[in-house]
Scaffold this motif. Structure first.
Motif, PDB file in Angstrom:
ATOM      1  N   VAL A 168       0.855  -1.189   0.000  1.00  0.00           N
ATOM      2  CA  VAL A 168       0.000   0.000   0.000  1.00  0.00           C
ATOM      3  C   VAL A 168       0.889   1.236   0.000  1.00  0.00           C
ATOM      4  N   VAL A 169       0.697   2.100  -1.002  1.00  0.00           N
ATOM      5  CA  VAL A 169       1.494   3.319  -1.126  1.00  0.00           C
ATOM      6  C   VAL A 169       0.539   4.500  -1.305  1.00  0.00           C
ATOM      7  N   PRO A 170       0.688   5.560  -0.508  1.00  0.00           N
ATOM      8  CA  PRO A 170      -0.146   6.751  -0.702  1.00  0.00           C
ATOM      9  C   PRO A 170       0.158   7.398  -2.053  1.00  0.00           C
ATOM     10  N   THR A 171      -0.864   7.754  -2.792  1.00  0.00           N
ATOM     11  CA  THR A 171      -0.653   8.289  -4.137  1.00  0.00           C
ATOM     12  C   THR A 171       0.050   9.642  -4.136  1.00  0.00           C
ATOM     13  N   ASP A 172      -0.071  10.399  -3.065  1.00  0.00           N
ATOM     14  CA  ASP A 172       0.613  11.693  -3.034  1.00  0.00           C
ATOM     15  C   ASP A 172       2.123  11.547  -2.865  1.00  0.00           C
ATOM     16  N   LYS A 173       2.605  10.339  -2.578  1.00  0.00           N
ATOM     17  CA  LYS A 173       4.042  10.086  -2.438  1.00  0.00           C
ATOM     18  C   LYS A 173       4.635   9.365  -3.648  1.00  0.00           C
ATOM     19  N   LEU A 174       3.797   9.023  -4.659  1.00  0.00           N
ATOM     20  CA  LEU A 174       4.292   8.323  -5.844  1.00  0.00           C
ATOM     21  C   LEU A 174       5.147   9.247  -6.698  1.00  0.00           C
ATOM     22  N   ALA A 175       6.320   8.770  -7.085  1.00  0.00           N
ATOM     23  CA  ALA A 175       7.168   9.499  -8.022  1.00  0.00           C
ATOM     24  C   ALA A 175       6.983   8.924  -9.428  1.00  0.00           C
ATOM     25  N   TYR A 176       6.967   7.585  -9.543  1.00  0.00           N
ATOM     26  CA  TYR A 176       6.733   6.909 -10.819  1.00  0.00           C
ATOM     27  C   TYR A 176       6.344   5.466 -10.559  1.00  0.00           C
ATOM     28  N   VAL A 177       5.732   4.846 -11.568  1.00  0.00           N
ATOM     29  CA  VAL A 177       5.402   3.417 -11.538  1.00  0.00           C
ATOM     30  C   VAL A 177       5.851   2.839 -12.868  1.00  0.00           C
ATOM     31  N   GLU A 178       6.762   1.871 -12.805  1.00  0.00           N
ATOM     32  CA  GLU A 178       7.280   1.219 -14.007  1.00  0.00           C
ATOM     33  C   GLU A 178       6.726  -0.199 -14.060  1.00  0.00           C
TER      34      GLU A 178
END
Length: 73
Positions: A50-60
């Protein structure tokens, strides 16, 4: 499917191996960003990330490298 997630202000990226398709993962990321909540993924061992979306830098999203043995050129 191998997924790498970059998190803001974190030195390392998160790696997860999942049985989901690239389209399903992409939809989950888009839905989580649109809702402004959290991104939730399950790996092949049944663990939940579970990762908060406001902390996402990128998704590969890419294919895993299963069963490689020996030297490659």
């Amino acid at each position: 499917m191998e997924v790498k997630i970059g998190v803001q202000n974190a030195a390392r990226e998160l790696h997860i191996e999942t049985d989901e398709t690239a389209e399903a993962i992409g939809k989950a990321v888009a839905d989580a960003l649109a809702a402004g909540g959290v991104l939730t993924l399950k790996d092949v061992k049944g663990r939940t990330l579970v990762v908060p979306t406001d902390k996402l830098a990128y998704v590969e999203i890419g294919h895993g490298t299963v069963g490689q043995v020996g030297f490659r050129s």
